[in-house]
Design an enzyme around this catalytic site. Structure first.
Site, PDB file in Angstrom:
ATOM      1  N   LYS A  53       0.818  -1.218   0.000  1.00  0.00           N
ATOM      2  CA  LYS A  53       0.000   0.000   0.000  1.00  0.00           C
ATOM      3  C   LYS A  53       0.848   1.262   0.000  1.00  0.00           C
ATOM      4  O   LYS A  53       0.453   2.274  -0.565  1.00  0.00           O
ATOM      5  CB  LYS A  53      -0.948   0.009   1.207  1.00  0.00           C
ATOM      6  CG  LYS A  53      -2.093  -0.976   1.051  1.00  0.00           C
ATOM      7  CD  LYS A  53      -3.231  -0.641   1.982  1.00  0.00           C
ATOM      8  CE  LYS A  53      -4.362  -1.641   1.820  1.00  0.00           C
ATOM      9  NZ  LYS A  53      -5.372  -1.514   2.864  1.00  0.00           N
ATOM     10  N   LYS A  87      -5.127 -11.361  -6.645  1.00  0.00           N
ATOM     11  CA  LYS A  87      -6.253 -11.388  -5.710  1.00  0.00           C
ATOM     12  C   LYS A  87      -7.412 -10.527  -6.228  1.00  0.00           C
ATOM     13  O   LYS A  87      -7.170  -9.463  -6.784  1.00  0.00           O
ATOM     14  CB  LYS A  87      -5.741 -10.823  -4.373  1.00  0.00           C
ATOM     15  CG  LYS A  87      -6.639 -11.057  -3.201  1.00  0.00           C
ATOM     16  CD  LYS A  87      -6.026 -10.493  -1.933  1.00  0.00           C
ATOM     17  CE  LYS A  87      -6.036  -8.972  -1.925  1.00  0.00           C
ATOM     18  NZ  LYS A  87      -5.744  -8.362  -0.634  1.00  0.00           N
ATOM     19  N   LYS A 138     -10.724  -4.571  -4.371  1.00  0.00           N
ATOM     20  CA  LYS A 138     -11.476  -3.348  -4.628  1.00  0.00           C
ATOM     21  C   LYS A 138     -10.682  -2.389  -5.499  1.00  0.00           C
ATOM     22  O   LYS A 138     -11.240  -1.538  -6.170  1.00  0.00           O
ATOM     23  CB  LYS A 138     -11.761  -2.593  -3.315  1.00  0.00           C
ATOM     24  CG  LYS A 138     -12.354  -3.430  -2.233  1.00  0.00           C
ATOM     25  CD  LYS A 138     -12.516  -2.630  -0.930  1.00  0.00           C
ATOM     26  CE  LYS A 138     -12.534  -3.587   0.253  1.00  0.00           C
ATOM     27  NZ  LYS A 138     -13.097  -3.126   1.465  1.00  0.00           N
TER      28      LYS A 138
HETATM   29  P1  TYM Z   1     -10.668  -5.789   4.311  1.00  0.00           P
HETATM   30  O1  TYM Z   1     -11.674  -4.768   4.626  1.00  0.00           O
HETATM   31  O2  TYM Z   1      -9.653  -5.512   3.263  1.00  0.00           O
HETATM   32  O3  TYM Z   1     -11.384  -7.126   3.893  1.00  0.00           O
HETATM   33  C1  TYM Z   1     -12.436  -7.686   4.668  1.00  0.00           C
HETATM   34  C2  TYM Z   1     -12.312  -9.196   4.681  1.00  0.00           C
HETATM   35  O4  TYM Z   1     -12.362  -9.716   3.364  1.00  0.00           O
HETATM   36  C3  TYM Z   1     -11.274 -10.596   3.145  1.00  0.00           C
HETATM   37  N1  TYM Z   1     -10.868 -10.532   1.728  1.00  0.00           N
HETATM   38  C4  TYM Z   1     -10.764 -11.617   0.941  1.00  0.00           C
HETATM   39  N2  TYM Z   1     -10.954 -12.924   1.195  1.00  0.00           N
HETATM   40  C5  TYM Z   1     -10.779 -13.786   0.164  1.00  0.00           C
HETATM   41  N3  TYM Z   1     -10.415 -13.385  -1.091  1.00  0.00           N
HETATM   42  C6  TYM Z   1     -10.207 -12.077  -1.393  1.00  0.00           C
HETATM   43  N4  TYM Z   1      -9.873 -11.711  -2.619  1.00  0.00           N
HETATM   44  C7  TYM Z   1     -10.375 -11.121  -0.330  1.00  0.00           C
HETATM   45  N5  TYM Z   1     -10.264  -9.775  -0.266  1.00  0.00           N
HETATM   46  C8  TYM Z   1     -10.565  -9.429   1.004  1.00  0.00           C
HETATM   47  C9  TYM Z   1     -10.171 -10.064   4.048  1.00  0.00           C
HETATM   48  O5  TYM Z   1      -9.208 -11.060   4.322  1.00  0.00           O
HETATM   49  C10 TYM Z   1     -10.968  -9.669   5.273  1.00  0.00           C
HETATM   50  O6  TYM Z   1     -11.199 -10.801   6.106  1.00  0.00           O
HETATM   51  N6  TYM Z   1      -7.392  -5.410   8.056  1.00  0.00           N
HETATM   52  C11 TYM Z   1      -8.702  -5.919   7.687  1.00  0.00           C
HETATM   53  C12 TYM Z   1      -9.838  -5.387   8.539  1.00  0.00           C
HETATM   54  C13 TYM Z   1      -9.656  -5.527  10.014  1.00  0.00           C
HETATM   55  C14 TYM Z   1      -9.776  -6.710  10.767  1.00  0.00           C
HETATM   56  C15 TYM Z   1      -9.550  -6.330  12.128  1.00  0.00           C
HETATM   57  C16 TYM Z   1     -10.025  -8.034  10.440  1.00  0.00           C
HETATM   58  C17 TYM Z   1      -9.370  -4.505  10.878  1.00  0.00           C
HETATM   59  N7  TYM Z   1      -9.325  -5.005  12.141  1.00  0.00           N
HETATM   60  C18 TYM Z   1      -9.588  -7.252  13.160  1.00  0.00           C
HETATM   61  C19 TYM Z   1     -10.070  -8.968  11.482  1.00  0.00           C
HETATM   62  C20 TYM Z   1      -9.849  -8.580  12.812  1.00  0.00           C
HETATM   63  C21 TYM Z   1      -8.988  -5.516   6.259  1.00  0.00           C
HETATM   64  O7  TYM Z   1      -8.480  -4.553   5.766  1.00  0.00           O
HETATM   65  O8  TYM Z   1      -9.941  -6.271   5.655  1.00  0.00           O
END
Ligand code: TYM
Length: 354
Positions: free
Chosen positions: A115, A217, A220
């Site tokens: 990022k 992957k 978004k």
């Molecule tokens: P975020 O918002 O990017 O994504 C949310 C969830 O979606 C999953 N994900 C995917 N899973 C499978 N294939 C994909 N292509 C894919 N893209 C996204 C992510 O793994 C995630 O589970 N850092 C985290 C948010 C967060 C969080 C936390 C998660 C903040 N605090 C505490 C768990 C516990 C994030 O940016 O997810």
């Protein structure tokens, strides 16, 4: 030997549209875990300003993630649904974790490197400290299980490192406070205040890949909208994107071994499996030997059947912002009550006068 009470926590950022990767890697698992667990699901708005500070409609984005949770089947009365900034204890514990974690640990995070890009010096300090806030999200509830997609694995390992360092550095004070729990880390007994979180990544689609390139992957930020299925896509758009999805000319294999070296085929089979709650092997037992010209229409039908009711319910919920806001407010109050207890105990362990 006592143990921490099992508690599921996870979060989703309110940035951009939710896509099939978010749904299969995270939200669908959140729904399944509700039956047998106490669960807390959070819209992590504090995280969303780490990479991009100004958002056109952050409030709308927060509501849309809450709507997606509820439309997918999360019960906000039995469990807790809220947005992170409503519980200031997340940021409070994150500050403490900033002092536990080492800069070197943060510099090694692949998501930070991706990022921040080439101009690291110009990334926000928040982006570097992001995993420390993520650890605080989970540990402010002393949660034990975290359902996420594969891309969050390294962050959860860091959360374990932070918990371990806190437990060891404050070992005597934790014992004196009477709030610790005896756990085994490997073979070693540790008197711990924070649990060692267990990532829940397994399933047929822990990493949903782009529909245009099976080695990337689904994300978004991909400039091509054809690369992903958005939760707000209508049936016609879903159908078009699956029909246009990249594939190879071979028929589907009958066993999972045959998916090796065929990333696009593996991805579509994984998506089918996750959407139908089956394993890839079961899907191949049905479709092995068939061409994509047969498999793709079946996948379109399945995806539309699963996603369309969710999309319709999301749209309905988003028209009633007062209802969504009431759910988030109520969840925030219940979350805050739990988080306050942790902060009081942690402050006492560290030695803050309150
Ligand atoms: P975020 O918002 O990017 O994504 C949310 C969830 O979606 C999953 N994900 C995917 N899973 C499978 N294939 C994909 N292509 C894919 N893209 C996204 C992510 O793994 C995630 O589970 N850092 C985290 C948010 C967060 C969080 C936390 C998660 C903040 N605090 C505490 C768990 C516990 C994030 O940016 O997810």
């Amino acid at each position: 030997m006592t143990a921490f009470k099992p508690l599921v926590f996870s979060g989703v950022q309110p940035t951009g549209n939710l896509h099939l990767g978010n749904y299969l890697g995270a939200i669908r698992k959140f729904v399944a875990l509700q039956a047998d667990n106490d669960c807390i699901y959070c819209v992590v708005d504090l995280h969303s300003i780490t990479a991009q500070l100004v958002h056109e409609d952050l409030k709308g984005q927060i509501r849309s993630i809450a709507a997606a949770f509820i439309a997918s089947g999360i019960d906000p009365e039995k469990h807790i649904v809220f947005n992170q900034s409503a519980v200031p204890q997340h940021a409070e514990l994150a500050w403490i974790f900033n002092c536990v974690a080492r800069i070197g640990w943060m510099n090694r995070m692949t998501q930070f490197k991706d990022k921040a890009g080439k101009d690291r010096e110009n990334a926000s300090l928040g982006l570097l400290a992001y995993p420390s806030l993520m650890a605080a999200d989970i540990l402010v509830y002393r949660a034990t299980h975290v359902p996420v997609g594969d891309d969050q694995k390294q962050h959860l390992e860091l959360a374990r490192d932070i918990a371990m360092k806190f437990n060891l550095d404050f070992r005597d004070k934790i014992r004196a406070s009477g709030t610790g729990v005896d756990i085994l880390v490997g073979d070693e007994p540790v008197h711990a205040y924070f649990p060692m979180v267990e990532p829940m990544i397994e399933g047929p689609a822990p990493r949903v890949m782009s529909l245009r390139d099976g080695t990337k992957k689904m994300s978004k930020s991909d400039p091509s909208d054809l690369s992903r299925i958005n939760l707000m896509d209508d049936a016609e758009t879903i159908s078009k994107k699956i029909r246009k999805a990249k594939t190879d000319p071979e028929a589907l294999p009958s066993e999972t071994e045959g998916l090796k070296g065929r990333p696009e085929a593996e991805n579509l089979v994984g998506i089918y499996a996750a959407l139908s709650d089956r394993s890839k092997a079961e899907v191949l037992a049905e479709f092995g030997g068939q061409q994509f010209s047969t498999f793709k229409p079946a996948l379109v039908d399945l995806a539309v059947n699963v996603l369309s009711p969710i999309t319709a319910e999301m749209r309905r919920l988003m028209d009633d912002t007062a209802h969504i806001d009431a759910i988030l407010r109520n969840g925030g109050e219940r979350a805050r009550a739990r988080a306050e207890k942790t902060i009081a105990e942690v402050s006492d362990i560290i030695g803050f006068l309150r």
